[in-house]
Structure formats: structure tokens, C-alpha cells
Design a protein around this motif. Structure first.
Motif, PDB file in Angstrom:
ATOM      1  N   LEU A 161       0.837  -0.977  -0.094  1.00  0.00           N
ATOM      2  CA  LEU A 161       0.073  -0.070   0.120  1.00  0.00           C
ATOM      3  C   LEU A 161       0.906   1.208  -0.057  1.00  0.00           C
ATOM      4  O   LEU A 161       1.635   1.398   0.941  1.00  0.00           O
ATOM      5  CB  LEU A 161      -0.833  -0.018   1.077  1.00  0.00           C
ATOM      6  N   LEU A 162       1.015   2.102  -1.020  1.00  0.00           N
ATOM      7  CA  LEU A 162       1.871   3.050  -1.183  1.00  0.00           C
ATOM      8  C   LEU A 162       1.116   4.399  -1.106  1.00  0.00           C
ATOM      9  O   LEU A 162       0.159   4.532  -1.923  1.00  0.00           O
ATOM     10  CB  LEU A 162       2.443   2.946  -2.642  1.00  0.00           C
ATOM     11  N   ILE A 163       1.651   5.153  -0.019  1.00  0.00           N
ATOM     12  CA  ILE A 163       0.900   6.321   0.217  1.00  0.00           C
ATOM     13  C   ILE A 163       1.627   7.547  -0.178  1.00  0.00           C
ATOM     14  O   ILE A 163       2.787   7.843  -0.037  1.00  0.00           O
ATOM     15  CB  ILE A 163       0.541   6.511   1.709  1.00  0.00           C
ATOM     16  N   GLY A 164       1.133   8.269  -1.243  1.00  0.00           N
ATOM     17  CA  GLY A 164       1.613   9.493  -2.004  1.00  0.00           C
ATOM     18  C   GLY A 164       2.340   8.932  -3.479  1.00  0.00           C
ATOM     19  O   GLY A 164       3.114   7.938  -3.509  1.00  0.00           O
ATOM     20  N   GLY A 165       1.948   9.680  -4.257  1.00  0.00           N
ATOM     21  CA  GLY A 165       2.321   9.083  -5.913  1.00  0.00           C
ATOM     22  C   GLY A 165       3.326  10.071  -6.345  1.00  0.00           C
ATOM     23  O   GLY A 165       3.272  10.695  -7.270  1.00  0.00           O
TER      24      GLY A 165
ATOM     25  N   LEU B 101      -7.761   1.106   4.086  1.00  0.00           N
ATOM     26  CA  LEU B 101      -7.348   0.175   3.401  1.00  0.00           C
ATOM     27  C   LEU B 101      -6.260  -0.654   4.176  1.00  0.00           C
ATOM     28  O   LEU B 101      -5.696   0.109   4.950  1.00  0.00           O
ATOM     29  CB  LEU B 101      -6.865   0.821   2.154  1.00  0.00           C
ATOM     30  N   ARG B 102      -6.235  -1.877   4.033  1.00  0.00           N
ATOM     31  CA  ARG B 102      -5.181  -2.614   4.521  1.00  0.00           C
ATOM     32  C   ARG B 102      -4.265  -3.188   3.535  1.00  0.00           C
ATOM     33  O   ARG B 102      -4.527  -3.582   2.275  1.00  0.00           O
ATOM     34  CB  ARG B 102      -5.853  -3.803   5.344  1.00  0.00           C
ATOM     35  N   GLY B 103      -3.018  -3.026   4.096  1.00  0.00           N
ATOM     36  CA  GLY B 103      -1.745  -3.460   3.454  1.00  0.00           C
ATOM     37  C   GLY B 103      -0.856  -4.357   4.079  1.00  0.00           C
ATOM     38  O   GLY B 103      -0.795  -4.151   5.334  1.00  0.00           O
ATOM     39  N   ARG B 104      -0.167  -5.216   3.453  1.00  0.00           N
ATOM     40  CA  ARG B 104       0.940  -6.318   4.171  1.00  0.00           C
ATOM     41  C   ARG B 104       2.235  -5.070   4.452  1.00  0.00           C
ATOM     42  O   ARG B 104       2.608  -5.547   5.514  1.00  0.00           O
ATOM     43  CB  ARG B 104       1.370  -7.352   3.452  1.00  0.00           C
ATOM     44  N   ILE B 105       2.568  -4.478   3.637  1.00  0.00           N
ATOM     45  CA  ILE B 105       3.451  -3.521   3.759  1.00  0.00           C
ATOM     46  C   ILE B 105       2.698  -2.070   3.314  1.00  0.00           C
ATOM     47  O   ILE B 105       2.478  -1.861   2.162  1.00  0.00           O
ATOM     48  CB  ILE B 105       4.812  -3.616   2.822  1.00  0.00           C
TER      49      ILE B 105
END
Ligand code: FAD
Length: 395
Positions: free
Chosen positions: A14-18, A140-144
């Protein structure tokens, strides 16, 4: 281990900020882990903001070309430097990439993969090791989870100074003879610290001209500097017809290392996490190293031995480079700062490349501290090479 079971997660990553950091991570993961699911959350409608990112020969490791070569929008064989009393050519690929190009490349990769989602116009209000909460309340859930929300998130001052600049991308009336970047031209009135012009010749009639300052003061008068560039461009042999775009940067050059990476999520990455070179204010090299790590390491081993090695290397480099800022911004003012920079550029090409890439060896650190420094007799230092031709680099 704080990575949740796969079936609980909306995405593996899960990447926050593009921006730059997460764009590099996404490209690296897409190339090396084609089965990994990736969700990128970006507040704006485009990726990458309004930048031209430039990078030197070693900033991207050879192995990163697998996923990064699509970003090579412009490539030159080296660059030119002019001081008042010396000039030199630095050999080794110098490359640039615009925000628009980065946006195109990342969207191209994401469009081709069902397991990569770009969610634009999606502000995140907070995150933890395994989740991100959006402004609309959705979780939202992410493993990393990688939090790379950019420079706004690193408000804390860590001393030192700033690399600040105004850049004008210009259309020229007359084609320029410049065929390679002018990384530094100090032959202009010095003020507000150490000042120089920086020029990227994209085509013969389109260039980026930046007026740059290594200053103790973050204040910047964009209007006055823009007018100054348009007035002075002819001294660089450039005849401006129109200004196409303006970019402004005030990049911290801290005197205390901003790097702090923990062996647990969320990963605070990019500029906000201190993944940048304190000696230049640039972040592409550090961002690429993190992208390489995440894409080469099994997800359950993200914070294992390879992470510890990477963090240790980054910490050593970051402390050394921040220490140089402590010296420069604390003790070298006015003309002394210019002499310091001139002496630095007496070191050899490979030392310069490693400096930018945050890969200084112990011998490099010694060279930079003693051979290239003003407190060492000048005769000890390697003489600057003459430029291979008058003007702007190799023909
Ligand atoms: C004008 C300029 C020129 C630069 N030139 C270079 C260069 O040539 N070479 C180099 O190596 N470095 C350069 N840098 C330094 C550095 O590389 C850049 O600042 C780089 O963009 C930092 O990458 P990042 O991913 O950490 O942050 P950014 O690229 O700024 O990305 C952060 C992203 O997060 C988004 N965001 C912020 N808040 C939220 C939120 N709440 N929710 C969702 N999304 C959010 C932003 O919209 C943005 O897209 C430059 C910086 C500037 C300002």
C-alpha cells in the motif's frame, strides 16, 4: 512480524503518496514481483507534482535499469562546470525525467496490470503499519505500507542550510550550441550564500535555466529571480523567446542527519523519511535504493538482514553528508563558500559520482575532507582538468 495474512489485505504493498519515491517502488515491484498486488494512493490528479528530476551516473544501480530505464527521458554523456578560475568536464551519464514523463510511465505500467491500482484524488489522513485511513473514512489494509507523502511531512528543522532555486523552462529564439548540461556556472554576481546557474539543454531550442543558491536562509523571491534569469540568460549564450514553465525548490541541506528508518512498518520513505542526500538535497539515488530493496526482498523478509545492511549504509552516508553541511553552513560564508565548492570539484569523477549517489567510501571521505578542502595546501589537490573544448562539453 507485523505483516498481516495475505487474505486480510487489500494489497500486498500500500503506497501512500504518488511522488518520486513511490513511483520508483511501484516500477521496481512491477518488474520484479509481477504477482504482487499494489495500491497507490495519491491526493492529486497527476503523479509527481511539477519537477524535473536529474540524476548522475551511479544514482541508479546497474540492476535498477531493468525497471528504471523507461524514465530516462533525457541522457547526456557528462556535464560541464565553470568557476571563476577553473573549469572542468565530469564524464558519466547525466539524466533527467519530468513529472509528466514519470506520470506517463507509471500509468502505462499500471494500466497493463490488473493487480496494480492507482487511486488518484485520494487524500490519506493517517496510516499505521498495515493500514491507511482515507479522508472519506475508508480504511485500506496492506501487508507493507509505505508512507511517502513528500517534503511537506518533514517540517522539523535539522539545522544547516538550503539549496534553493528558481528554474525556467524556456523556448529559445536562436538554437543553442550547448550539447550537455552546465551543472554549475558561478560566473555571476555572488549573493545570498553560494550562487550559480544550472542549465539543461533538452533540445537545441528548449532549455531549463536555474538560478541556484546554497544559502543559510530559506527565503526566496521567485519573481525577482525569474526576472533576473531572463535578463542574464544572454550571458550564458541563451536567447529566450518565451518561458514555458517555472519550478521552484527550497531543499533542506541539514547539518544533522534526517535519516531514521525503523525495522517495522509503516516505512517512512522518500523525502519525509530522510531518504535523500543531505549534501545535495536530492532524493532519487536514495529512493532507488529503497525501491531496489523492496523489489528484491521477499515480503515477509522486508525488515530482515538486507534491510539492516541498507539502513546502516544509509545512516553512515547521511551522517557524513550532514556533517559536511555543518561545516559549510556553519563556517564558510561569502567567498569562502565558493572556494570550498571549487576545491570540492578538484576530486576525480568517480569520487563525485559516489558523493551524489551516497556511496562514499572511507577513502572518498578522506579525499573530500582533506584533499578537496580549503585547509589543505593547494598543491596537494588534484588539479582540475581543462574542459575538452571551449563552451559546453564534448562535441
Ligand atoms: C523543484 C524541485 C526539483 C528537484 N529536483 C531534484 C532532482 O533533480 N534530483 C533529485 O534527486 N531530487 C530533486 N528534488 C528533490 C526530491 O527528489 C523531490 O522533492 C522528490 O519529489 C521527493 O520525492 P518524494 O516521493 O519523497 O515526494 P514527492 O515527489 O513530493 O511526492 C509526495 C506525493 O505525496 C502526495 N501527498 C501528499 N500528501 C498526501 C496525502 N495526505 N495523501 C495522499 N497523497 C499525498 C503529494 O501530492 C505528492 O504527489 C527536487 C525537488 C524540488 C522541489
Amino acid at each position: 512480524m507485523n505483516t498481516p495474512l495475505k487474505q486480510d489485505a487489500d494489497a500486498d504493498y500500500l503506497l501512500i503518496g504518488g511522488g518520486l519515491q513511490n513511483a520508483l517502488i511501484l516500477l521496481a515491484l512491477a518488474a520484479r514481483k509481477p504477482d504482487a498486488s499494489i495500491t497507490l494512493l495519491e491526493r492529486e490528479d497527476a503523479l509527481g507534482g511539477n519537477h524535473i528530476w536529474s540524476f548522475q551516473a551511479l544514482d541508479l544501480p546497474e540492476s535498477a535499469k531493468l525497471w528504471a530505464s523507461a524514465l530516462f527521458e533525457y541522457t547526456w554523456p557528462g556535464y560541464q562546470i565553470h568557476f571563476d578560475h577553473s573549469s572542468r568536464w565530469v564524464q558519466g551519464s547525466y539524466r533527467s525525467c519530468s513529472s509528466e514523463h514519470l506520470d506517463r510511465v507509471v500509468r502505462g505500467v499500471a494500466d497493463a496490470r490488473a493487480n496494480i491500482r492507482l487511486r488518484m484524488g485520494t487524500p490519506v489522513v493517517r496510516c499505521d503499519a498495515n493500514s491507511a485511513t482515507l479522508k472519506n473514512g475508508e480504511v485500506l489494509r496492506g501487508r507493507i505500507v509505505v508512507d511517502a507523502r513528500g517534503p511537506e511531512q518533514c517540517a522539523q528543522s535539522r539545522g544547516g542550510g538550503f539549496q534553493k532555486f528558481v528554474g525556467l523552462e524556456c523556448r529559445l529564439r536562436q538554437p543553442t550550441l550547448m550539447t550537455a548540461p552546465l551543472l554549475m556556472d558561478t560566473r555571476c554576481p555572488q549573493k545570498d550564500g553560494f550562487r550559480f546557474y544550472y542549465v539543461l539543454p533538452f533540445t537545441e531550442d528548449r532549455v531549463l535555466i536555474e538560478d541556484t543558491y546554497f544559502s543559510n536562509d530559506p527565503g526566496i523571491d521567485v519573481e525577482a529571480i525569474s526576472q533576473g534569469i531572463q535578463r542574464d540568460a544572454h550571458r550564458l549564450g541563451l536567447d529566450i523567446e518565451s518561458v514555458l514553465r517555472t519550478e521552484v525548490g527550497v531543499l533542506p541541506m541539514p547539518s544533522r542527519s534526517p535519516f531514521s528508518a525503523k525495522p517495522e512498518g509503516p516505512i517512512h520513505a522518500g523525502y519525509a523519511g530522510g531518504w535523500f542526500n543531505p549534501g545535495t538535497g536530492y532524493s532519487l539515488a536514495a529512493a532507488a535504493r529503497l525501491a531496489e530493496h523492496l523489489s528484491r526482498t521477499p515480503i515477509d523478509d522486508t525488515f530482515g538482514a538486507a534491510w539492516k545492511r541498507l539502513v546502516r549504509q544509509m545512516r553512515i552516508q547521511s551522517h557524513f553528508l550532514a556533517f559536511l553541511n555543518l561545516l559549510m553552513f556553519g563556517f564558510f560564508h561569502g567567498a569562502k563558500r565558493q572556494r570550498l565548492m571549487e576545491r570540492f570539484y578538484l576530486v576525480s569523477d568517480p569520487v563525485i559520482h559516489r558523493f551524489f549517489a551516497m556511496q562514499n567510501t572511507a577513502a572518498d571521505m578522506w579525499r573530500i575532507m582533506y584533499v578537496g578542502a580549503p585547509w589543505t595546501p593547494k598543491g596537494w589537490a588534484k588539479r582540475a582538468e581543462s574542459p575538452p573544448g571551449a563552451g559546453s562539453g564534448p562535441r
